[in-house]
Write a protein that holds these residues in place. Structure first.
Motif, PDB file in Angstrom:
ATOM      1  N   LEU A  22       0.687  -1.211  -0.047  1.00 25.17           N
ATOM      2  CA  LEU A  22       0.064  -0.148  -0.060  1.00 25.17           C
ATOM      3  C   LEU A  22       0.832   1.418  -0.030  1.00 25.17           C
ATOM      4  CD1 LEU A  22      -2.844  -1.166   2.511  1.00 25.17           C
ATOM      5  CD2 LEU A  22      -3.022  -0.840   0.045  1.00 25.17           C
ATOM      6  N   ALA A  23       2.028   1.163   0.773  1.00 26.19           N
ATOM      7  CA  ALA A  23       2.997   2.742   0.750  1.00 26.19           C
ATOM      8  C   ALA A  23       3.602   2.637  -0.789  1.00 26.19           C
ATOM      9  CB  ALA A  23       4.071   2.275   1.829  1.00 26.19           C
ATOM     10  N   VAL A  24       3.746   1.499  -1.443  1.00 26.23           N
ATOM     11  CA  VAL A  24       4.460   1.704  -2.929  1.00 26.23           C
ATOM     12  C   VAL A  24       3.104   2.450  -3.874  1.00 26.23           C
ATOM     13  CG1 VAL A  24       4.939   0.726  -4.911  1.00 26.23           C
ATOM     14  CG2 VAL A  24       5.898  -0.226  -2.418  1.00 26.23           C
ATOM     15  N   LEU A  25       1.982   1.946  -3.415  1.00 24.56           N
ATOM     16  CA  LEU A  25       0.657   2.432  -4.283  1.00 24.56           C
ATOM     17  C   LEU A  25       0.724   3.935  -4.011  1.00 24.56           C
ATOM     18  CD1 LEU A  25      -1.863  -0.402  -4.499  1.00 24.56           C
ATOM     19  CD2 LEU A  25      -0.244   0.345  -6.112  1.00 24.56           C
ATOM     20  N   LEU A  26       0.688   4.444  -2.752  1.00 23.39           N
ATOM     21  CA  LEU A  26       0.319   5.724  -2.251  1.00 23.39           C
ATOM     22  C   LEU A  26       1.422   6.618  -2.693  1.00 23.39           C
ATOM     23  CD1 LEU A  26      -1.376   5.173   1.223  1.00 23.39           C
ATOM     24  CD2 LEU A  26      -2.628   5.775  -0.900  1.00 23.39           C
ATOM     25  N   ASP A  27       2.840   5.988  -2.886  1.00 22.16           N
ATOM     26  CA  ASP A  27       3.931   6.934  -3.044  1.00 22.16           C
ATOM     27  C   ASP A  27       3.674   7.203  -4.408  1.00 22.16           C
ATOM     28  OD1 ASP A  27       6.547   7.897  -2.698  1.00 22.16           O
ATOM     29  OD2 ASP A  27       7.264   6.374  -3.902  1.00 22.16           O
ATOM     30  N   LYS A  28       3.235   6.751  -5.269  1.00 19.62           N
ATOM     31  CA  LYS A  28       2.691   7.198  -6.793  1.00 19.62           C
ATOM     32  C   LYS A  28       1.930   8.520  -7.251  1.00 19.62           C
ATOM     33  CE  LYS A  28       3.489   2.214  -8.422  1.00 19.62           C
ATOM     34  NZ  LYS A  28       4.686   2.649  -9.231  1.00 19.62           N
ATOM     35  N   GLU A  29       1.546   9.039  -5.985  1.00 23.19           N
ATOM     36  CA  GLU A  29       0.649  10.144  -5.978  1.00 23.19           C
ATOM     37  C   GLU A  29      -0.719   9.974  -6.553  1.00 23.19           C
ATOM     38  OE1 GLU A  29       1.210  12.840  -4.195  1.00 23.19           O
ATOM     39  OE2 GLU A  29       3.387  12.271  -3.334  1.00 23.19           O
ATOM     40  N   LEU A  30      -1.051   9.048  -6.362  1.00 20.64           N
ATOM     41  CA  LEU A  30      -2.483   8.866  -6.938  1.00 20.64           C
ATOM     42  C   LEU A  30      -3.542   9.797  -6.418  1.00 20.64           C
ATOM     43  CD1 LEU A  30      -2.752   4.866  -6.327  1.00 20.64           C
ATOM     44  CD2 LEU A  30      -1.946   6.158  -8.327  1.00 20.64           C
ATOM     45  N   ARG A  31      -4.700   9.758  -7.156  1.00 18.98           N
ATOM     46  CA  ARG A  31      -5.807  10.690  -6.950  1.00 18.98           C
ATOM     47  C   ARG A  31      -6.405  10.634  -5.470  1.00 18.98           C
ATOM     48  NH1 ARG A  31     -10.229  11.490 -11.382  1.00 18.98           N
ATOM     49  NH2 ARG A  31      -8.533  12.429 -12.346  1.00 18.98           N
ATOM     50  N   ALA A  32      -6.596  11.479  -4.586  1.00 16.48           N
ATOM     51  CA  ALA A  32      -7.211  11.298  -3.424  1.00 16.48           C
ATOM     52  C   ALA A  32      -6.232  10.310  -2.589  1.00 16.48           C
ATOM     53  CB  ALA A  32      -8.441  10.610  -3.293  1.00 16.48           C
ATOM     54  N   THR A  33      -5.072  10.508  -2.783  1.00 13.23           N
ATOM     55  CA  THR A  33      -3.576   9.866  -2.013  1.00 13.23           C
ATOM     56  C   THR A  33      -4.016  10.526  -0.432  1.00 13.23           C
ATOM     57  OG1 THR A  33      -2.588  10.069  -3.775  1.00 13.23           O
ATOM     58  CG2 THR A  33      -1.504   9.671  -1.570  1.00 13.23           C
ATOM     59  N   ARG A  34      -4.361  11.782  -0.009  1.00 14.53           N
ATOM     60  CA  ARG A  34      -4.521  12.183   1.199  1.00 14.53           C
ATOM     61  C   ARG A  34      -5.688  11.428   1.882  1.00 14.53           C
ATOM     62  NH1 ARG A  34       0.248  14.234   2.794  1.00 14.53           N
ATOM     63  NH2 ARG A  34       1.034  15.712   1.357  1.00 14.53           N
ATOM     64  N   PHE A  35      -6.688  11.077   1.293  1.00 12.03           N
ATOM     65  CA  PHE A  35      -8.033  10.458   1.829  1.00 12.03           C
ATOM     66  C   PHE A  35      -7.683   8.895   2.109  1.00 12.03           C
ATOM     67  CE2 PHE A  35     -11.621   7.634   0.880  1.00 12.03           C
ATOM     68  CZ  PHE A  35     -12.204   8.000   1.885  1.00 12.03           C
ATOM     69  N   TYR A  36      -6.831   8.367   1.165  1.00 13.54           N
ATOM     70  CA  TYR A  36      -6.515   6.998   1.510  1.00 13.54           C
ATOM     71  C   TYR A  36      -5.428   6.724   2.559  1.00 13.54           C
ATOM     72  CZ  TYR A  36      -8.807   5.942  -3.039  1.00 13.54           C
ATOM     73  OH  TYR A  36      -9.671   5.737  -4.163  1.00 13.54           O
ATOM     74  N   GLN A  37      -4.422   7.770   2.546  1.00 10.62           N
ATOM     75  CA  GLN A  37      -3.711   7.522   3.763  1.00 10.62           C
ATOM     76  C   GLN A  37      -4.289   7.869   4.915  1.00 10.62           C
ATOM     77  OE1 GLN A  37      -0.561  10.518   3.367  1.00 10.62           O
ATOM     78  NE2 GLN A  37       0.246   9.849   1.419  1.00 10.62           N
ATOM     79  N   THR A  38      -5.173   8.769   5.109  1.00  9.05           N
ATOM     80  CA  THR A  38      -6.118   8.947   6.411  1.00  9.05           C
ATOM     81  C   THR A  38      -6.881   7.681   6.630  1.00  9.05           C
ATOM     82  OG1 THR A  38      -6.096  11.275   6.025  1.00  9.05           O
ATOM     83  CG2 THR A  38      -7.825  10.438   7.718  1.00  9.05           C
ATOM     84  N   ALA A  39      -7.467   7.190   5.886  1.00 12.09           N
ATOM     85  CA  ALA A  39      -8.466   5.948   5.842  1.00 12.09           C
ATOM     86  C   ALA A  39      -7.659   4.755   6.351  1.00 12.09           C
ATOM     87  CB  ALA A  39      -9.145   5.798   4.760  1.00 12.09           C
ATOM     88  N   LEU A  40      -6.419   4.420   5.928  1.00 12.64           N
ATOM     89  CA  LEU A  40      -5.645   3.292   6.211  1.00 12.64           C
ATOM     90  C   LEU A  40      -5.001   3.463   7.478  1.00 12.64           C
ATOM     91  CD1 LEU A  40      -4.219   2.738   2.468  1.00 12.64           C
ATOM     92  CD2 LEU A  40      -5.778   1.136   3.751  1.00 12.64           C
TER      93      LEU A  40
END
Length: 319
Positions: free
Chosen positions: A123-141
């Motif tokens: 999940l960290a590798v996916l979020l490191d790609k600066e996907l759309r709504a990354t901040r939301f996914y970081q907060t939710a996880l």
């Protein structure tokens, strides 16, 4: 007219006495500030040190000392009987819940290390790609990490409810997930892994943000794929993060307590070393010496991994 510049010059030059007074005043103020700073720094160091010694080290030393005694924790200190290593012998040979607790702790470690940790890294590798709504996914996880394990136990208890739980409703089953000793350890591990994934994800995400971008660019120039770049270049560079994750995972598996205590107080298939310590120290039959022996075993195992971590960090610092 010719004396006017001399008079003005005399007025512009301060007297030696005034200079000495002003300098002395500034010196006293500087000395006062320096003394105040020393007091503040001393308090900032001394207060946390006293708290750590009083709340961590002294109880740890007392636990090791009490592990060689036979005491119920109620009578006077004069009633403490020294029994040496008898408590450790009883723990290993004459205490049936000990081996199931060791197996469950090892299973806990394996589940977090083999399943939850790689998934958090993914999940960290996916979020490191600066996907759309990354901040939301970081907060939710990361949100489960903010919650205590006791609260997570209550949340999952609603999901695992035999009659009204979401899991049985979706699967169409009638399983008592927390009450059945054959499946409750797996149900609890799923809840613990849910929380651990967010923690590992945050650690690896911070590590990925600190990797030099030129490493990825050099790998791309050489024609390496993303997976090859990660496992051959990025992952080895994050060695300090890997050590931290390993130590955190081991400590989490050893100190796992809240979740199983909320479910059934560490009984009926959910025996853990931390729960056995609590049962013997503050349970119905208080055995301070016996519970301290269990706690000392946990302390020794934890110190092994903590020492490995500290040695690794110091070596990295010298480099």
């Amino acid at each position: 007219m010719s004396d006017l510049p001399l008079i003005q010059a005399d007025r512009a030059v301060p007297s030696p006495a005034a200079t000495t007074t002003a300098t002395g005043g500034r010196g006293r103020r500087l000395r006062l500030l320096s003394r105040t700073d020393r007091v503040v720094v001393t308090l900032m160091v001394l207060v946390p040190l006293l708290l750590v010694v009083g709340l961590v080290w002294l109880p740890a030393v007392a636990t090791v000392a009490l592990s060689g005694t036979d005491w119920d924790g109620i009578g006077p200190l004069g009633d403490i009987e020294w029994v040496g290593a008898r408590n450790y012998t009883d723990v290993v040979q004459n205490y049936p819940p000990f081996m199931p607790a060791v197996r469950n702790n090892m299973l806990w470690l394996a589940a977090l290390f083999v399943v939850a940790t790689p998934f958090g890294m993914f999940l960290a590798v996916l979020l490191d790609k600066e996907l759309r709504a990354t901040r939301f996914y970081q907060t939710a996880l990361y949100l489960p990490v903010v919650l205590s394990l006791a609260l997570i136990g209550f949340v999952w208890q609603l999901l695992y409810s035999r009659d009204q739980g979401l899991v049985n409703a979706v699967l169409g089953t009638d399983v008592d997930w927390y009450g059945d000793p054959d499946v409750n350890i797996w149900a609890v591990l799923l809840a613990a892994g849910w929380r651990h994934v967010g923690y590992v994800m945050l650690l690896y995400l911070a590590g990925l943000k600190g990797v030099d971008p030129s490493l990825r660019e050099a790998s791309a120039v050489d024609g390496a794929s993303e997976s090859r770049t990660f496992f051959s270049v990025i992952f080895p560079v994050m060695r300090p993060i890997n050590i931290i994750v390993l130590v955190v995972t081991v400590i989490e598996s050893l100190r796992a307590f809240d979740l199983v205590w909320v479910v059934n107080k560490g009984r009926n298939g959910l025996e853990l070393l931390s729960a056995l310590v609590t049962q013997n120290v503050v349970g119905e039959a208080s055995r301070i010496g016996f519970g301290s022996a269990l706690a000392t075993i946990m302390l020794v195992v934890s110190l092994v991994f903590i020492t490995v971590y500290l040695v690794t960090v110091m070596r990295e610092g010298r480099r």
